[in-house]
Enzyme design. Structure first.
Site, PDB file in Angstrom:
ATOM      1  CG  ASP A   6      -1.765   1.189   1.383  1.00  0.00           C
ATOM      2  OD1 ASP A   6      -2.408   1.574   0.389  1.00  0.00           O
ATOM      3  OD2 ASP A   6      -1.796   1.774   2.484  1.00  0.00           O
ATOM      4  CG  ASP A   8      -1.376   7.566   0.691  1.00  0.00           C
ATOM      5  OD1 ASP A   8      -0.294   7.885   0.167  1.00  0.00           O
ATOM      6  OD2 ASP A   8      -2.481   7.854   0.190  1.00  0.00           O
TER       7      ASP A   8
END
Length: 182
Positions: A6, A8
């Site tokens: 991922d 952020d």
């Protein structure tokens, strides 16, 4: 060997508010070096990221690409790279198949890399959505305590998910991965 990240809260700082410009995109300490170490060890590194800020009108695709160019520029002198970025630009109300926890982004990565399966692939995230997407796609779910990770870890005690490995941050995960793969 593939690792899916991922963005952020795993690679860059994330406090729950939208990152809407390259200037606001700031890497977490050690995250870019960890990605470079994966690359040096022969891993393919991909990103699967929800970017509903596009669907909400907070920023556009060109701005997202500028953020990703900044990341690539910072990785290059370290000998690191991101091999593939899959992102969901949709507003959550659109109920698309790519927004995590759906598995569409992971399936895009699998298809674009020509893989028959994601079994054995690590999916690293800081939210339950990331972990659920990983499990749904047959990946090994890994939680980092950066970004939303500590809160997610707390909620996993109440509503556990099977097989989730937990690490302080991406650098710690990579340390463990590379030490065990020798």
């Amino acid at each position: 060997m593939l690792v899916i990240l991922d963005r952020d809260g795993v690679i860059n700082h994330y406090d729950g508010s939208y990152i809407c410009s390259p200037t606001a995109w700031l890497p977490l300490p050690g995250s870019l070096e960890a990605i470079a170490r994966l690359c040096h060890a022969g891993y393919t590194v991909a990103i699967a990221t929800n970017q509903s800020g596009i669907g909400r009108g907070y920023y556009d695709v060109d701005t997202l690409e500028a953020m990703h160019s900044k990341m690539a520029d910072l990785l290059k002198p370290l000998g690191g790279r991101i091999d593939l970025i899959a992102y969901c630009p949709h507003h959550p109300n659109q109920h698309c198949h790519c927004r995590k926890p759906a598995t569409g982004l992971l399936e895009q990565i699998r298809q674009r890399l020509g893989l028959s399966t994601l079994a054995g692939t690590l999916m690293v995230g800081d939210s339950r959505k990331d972990l659920e997407a990983a499990l749904g796609a047959g990946c090994q779910p890994c939680l980092v305590r950066t970004g939303n990770g500590r809160e997610t870890e707390h909620h996993l005690r109440e509503r556990p998910l099977a097989g989730v490995q937990v690490y302080d941050n991406l650098a710690t995960l990579v340390d463990t991965l590379l030490a065990t793969s020798r």
